[in-house]
Write a protein that holds these residues in place. Sequence first.
Motif, PDB file in Angstrom:
ATOM      1  N   LYS A 279       8.090   2.440   5.305  1.00  0.00           N
ATOM      2  CA  LYS A 279       9.202   1.981   6.140  1.00  0.00           C
ATOM      3  C   LYS A 279       8.638   0.903   7.066  1.00  0.00           C
ATOM      4  N   PRO A 280       9.508   0.123   7.725  1.00  0.00           N
ATOM      5  CA  PRO A 280       8.990  -0.929   8.603  1.00  0.00           C
ATOM      6  C   PRO A 280       7.987  -0.371   9.604  1.00  0.00           C
ATOM      7  N   GLY A 281       6.874  -1.093   9.800  1.00  0.00           N
ATOM      8  CA  GLY A 281       5.858  -0.686  10.761  1.00  0.00           C
ATOM      9  C   GLY A 281       4.787   0.222  10.179  1.00  0.00           C
ATOM     10  N   MET A 282       5.031   0.771   8.982  1.00  0.00           N
ATOM     11  CA  MET A 282       4.041   1.661   8.365  1.00  0.00           C
ATOM     12  C   MET A 282       3.037   0.858   7.544  1.00  0.00           C
ATOM     13  N   THR A 283       1.821   1.391   7.403  1.00  0.00           N
ATOM     14  CA  THR A 283       0.871   0.789   6.458  1.00  0.00           C
ATOM     15  C   THR A 283       0.995   1.549   5.143  1.00  0.00           C
ATOM     16  N   ARG A 284       0.466   0.927   4.074  1.00  0.00           N
ATOM     17  CA  ARG A 284       0.491   1.598   2.764  1.00  0.00           C
ATOM     18  C   ARG A 284      -0.374   2.865   2.813  1.00  0.00           C
ATOM     19  N   GLU A 285      -1.433   2.809   3.638  1.00  0.00           N
ATOM     20  CA  GLU A 285      -2.384   3.922   3.691  1.00  0.00           C
ATOM     21  C   GLU A 285      -1.742   5.199   4.231  1.00  0.00           C
ATOM     22  N   GLU A 286      -0.705   5.034   5.071  1.00  0.00           N
ATOM     23  CA  GLU A 286      -0.053   6.205   5.678  1.00  0.00           C
ATOM     24  C   GLU A 286       0.699   7.068   4.649  1.00  0.00           C
ATOM     25  N   LEU A 287       0.851   6.549   3.426  1.00  0.00           N
ATOM     26  CA  LEU A 287       1.615   7.282   2.408  1.00  0.00           C
ATOM     27  C   LEU A 287       0.761   8.291   1.646  1.00  0.00           C
ATOM     28  N   ILE A 288      -0.541   8.279   1.911  1.00  0.00           N
ATOM     29  CA  ILE A 288      -1.470   9.033   1.056  1.00  0.00           C
ATOM     30  C   ILE A 288      -1.148  10.533   0.991  1.00  0.00           C
ATOM     31  N   GLY A 289      -0.776  11.135   2.122  1.00  0.00           N
ATOM     32  CA  GLY A 289      -0.557  12.579   2.172  1.00  0.00           C
ATOM     33  C   GLY A 289       0.412  13.053   1.113  1.00  0.00           C
ATOM     34  N   ILE A 290       1.553  12.386   1.011  1.00  0.00           N
ATOM     35  CA  ILE A 290       2.581  12.805   0.048  1.00  0.00           C
ATOM     36  C   ILE A 290       2.266  12.272  -1.352  1.00  0.00           C
TER      37      ILE A 290
ATOM     38  N   MET B 243     -15.043  -9.341   0.406  1.00  0.00           N
ATOM     39  CA  MET B 243     -14.927  -8.309  -0.635  1.00  0.00           C
ATOM     40  C   MET B 243     -15.607  -7.020  -0.164  1.00  0.00           C
ATOM     41  N   LYS B 244     -16.749  -7.164   0.477  1.00  0.00           N
ATOM     42  CA  LYS B 244     -17.489  -5.988   0.949  1.00  0.00           C
ATOM     43  C   LYS B 244     -16.648  -5.253   2.009  1.00  0.00           C
ATOM     44  N   GLU B 245     -16.086  -6.053   2.923  1.00  0.00           N
ATOM     45  CA  GLU B 245     -15.263  -5.474   3.998  1.00  0.00           C
ATOM     46  C   GLU B 245     -14.020  -4.785   3.416  1.00  0.00           C
ATOM     47  N   SER B 246     -13.408  -5.450   2.431  1.00  0.00           N
ATOM     48  CA  SER B 246     -12.214  -4.894   1.799  1.00  0.00           C
ATOM     49  C   SER B 246     -12.553  -3.559   1.122  1.00  0.00           C
ATOM     50  N   ALA B 247     -13.701  -3.523   0.430  1.00  0.00           N
ATOM     51  CA  ALA B 247     -14.128  -2.292  -0.261  1.00  0.00           C
ATOM     52  C   ALA B 247     -14.400  -1.178   0.750  1.00  0.00           C
ATOM     53  N   GLU B 248     -14.932  -1.545   1.906  1.00  0.00           N
ATOM     54  CA  GLU B 248     -15.166  -0.517   2.932  1.00  0.00           C
ATOM     55  C   GLU B 248     -13.832   0.088   3.379  1.00  0.00           C
ATOM     56  N   GLY B 249     -12.830  -0.758   3.511  1.00  0.00           N
ATOM     57  CA  GLY B 249     -11.492  -0.286   3.894  1.00  0.00           C
ATOM     58  C   GLY B 249     -10.925   0.668   2.854  1.00  0.00           C
ATOM     59  N   VAL B 250     -11.024   0.291   1.578  1.00  0.00           N
ATOM     60  CA  VAL B 250     -10.521   1.161   0.502  1.00  0.00           C
ATOM     61  C   VAL B 250     -11.318   2.468   0.484  1.00  0.00           C
ATOM     62  N   GLY B 251     -12.645   2.363   0.682  1.00  0.00           N
ATOM     63  CA  GLY B 251     -13.512   3.545   0.683  1.00  0.00           C
ATOM     64  C   GLY B 251     -13.091   4.543   1.753  1.00  0.00           C
ATOM     65  N   LYS B 252     -12.676   4.023   2.911  1.00  0.00           N
ATOM     66  CA  LYS B 252     -12.246   4.921   4.003  1.00  0.00           C
ATOM     67  C   LYS B 252     -10.985   5.701   3.597  1.00  0.00           C
ATOM     68  N   VAL B 253     -10.087   5.034   2.889  1.00  0.00           N
ATOM     69  CA  VAL B 253      -8.865   5.731   2.447  1.00  0.00           C
ATOM     70  C   VAL B 253      -9.221   6.732   1.343  1.00  0.00           C
ATOM     71  N   ASN B 254     -10.117   6.329   0.428  1.00  0.00           N
ATOM     72  CA  ASN B 254     -10.545   7.254  -0.640  1.00  0.00           C
ATOM     73  C   ASN B 254     -11.137   8.536  -0.055  1.00  0.00           C
ATOM     74  N   ALA B 255     -11.820   8.383   1.081  1.00  0.00           N
ATOM     75  CA  ALA B 255     -12.484   9.543   1.702  1.00  0.00           C
ATOM     76  C   ALA B 255     -11.462  10.583   2.170  1.00  0.00           C
ATOM     77  N   LEU B 256     -10.196  10.172   2.307  1.00  0.00           N
ATOM     78  CA  LEU B 256      -9.153  11.116   2.731  1.00  0.00           C
ATOM     79  C   LEU B 256      -8.663  11.990   1.581  1.00  0.00           C
ATOM     80  N   LEU B 257      -9.039  11.614   0.345  1.00  0.00           N
ATOM     81  CA  LEU B 257      -8.582  12.388  -0.820  1.00  0.00           C
ATOM     82  C   LEU B 257      -9.282  13.739  -0.868  1.00  0.00           C
ATOM     83  N   GLU B 258      -8.525  14.751  -1.279  1.00  0.00           N
ATOM     84  CA  GLU B 258      -9.161  16.056  -1.505  1.00  0.00           C
ATOM     85  C   GLU B 258      -9.447  16.168  -2.988  1.00  0.00           C
TER      86      GLU B 258
END
Length: 308
Positions: free
Chosen positions: A83-94, A292-307
């Motif tokens: 929704k407006p104001g949300m990041t894509r990363e906030e959707l991970i839980g569902i 690219m390195k910085e971008s991968a670090e960002g993706v890695g942080k979201v991956n770390a939220l996965l169970e």
Amino acid sequence: MKITVVGAGAVGASCAEYIAIKDFASEVVLLDIKEGYAEGKAMDLMQTASLNGFDTKITGITNDYSKTANSDICVITSGIPRKPGMTREELIGINAGIVKAVSSSLIEHSPNTIIIVVSNPMDTMAYLVHKSTNLPKNRIIGMGGALDSARFKYRLAEALEGPISDVDGMVIGGHSDTGMIPLTRLATRAGVPVSEFLSAERLTQVLEDTKVGGATLTKLLGTSAWYAPGAAVSGLVQAIACDQKKVFPCSVLLEGEYGLNDISIGVPVIIGKNGIESIVEINLNDAEKASMKESAEGVGKVNALLEL
Ligand code: NAI
């Protein structure tokens, strides 16, 4: 060629429509969890067949995966959009729970399928499909860069005040507002570097507008976009179905390429009948490598939220 699209919402239905209009597939199955919803979308789309002149058969089903059996390609668009104001990363839980369950059901009935992951946060969802299934890596493709590159070309053509067909450009990196890397250095207008036409300031503006391309639309629409995402997915599906060997930036599992390991992130790949035919390694300059390195670090942080 049988194609299943899971999620008959905005992106899934748009993707089914573009696939049908291009008329290269015999069958598109739309599946949704909402009772009757996919059936309704499929019927509405089929009633455009005589008007738009296609023979692709579109069927809708509620959650019965046996009807998806032996799909050559499966597209996962199920889940919630931002929704407006949300990041894509906030959707991970569902979305992580949905994507994991959906990919497992799809593979049960179509063990040889190629999966295209669209649900956000897309790079992490593509990584989740790698981790939770035993599909070979050439058969899991995350769609983000194809859309971001189309948005980049739109912004470039706008700045150049010329036709989009003259413009070429690519966005690599993570599919997020901060992770995208529009490669302005390599963008061209009729084969000529765009830096010959645009000032550094104007190019920076194009880059910034591209990165927030999705957020801009989410603000205008109240939800995320669907026409360009659907068209981008249909382009990947067509490249596989017609063995086009076309180059798209896609989120794929890297094992050393670009100096990265155990991560799915956007890089140029050749797409054909086997899904990812090969990864294209561009000679990035130091600034691009750092991005690219910085971008991968960002993706890695979201991956770390996965169970996992
Ligand atoms: P939408 O809400 O219009 O559609 C999602 C559909 O998924 C709904 O019809 C819902 O009933 C269905 N669904 C939910 N759980 C399900 C399940 N377990 N099984 C089957 N169906 C299920 O959302 P929209 O706009 O189509 O977006 C879908 C996803 O795609 C979102 O996560 C969005 O963020 C993402 N997206 C990704 C893009 C990309 O470039 N990778 C671009 C645009 C959207």
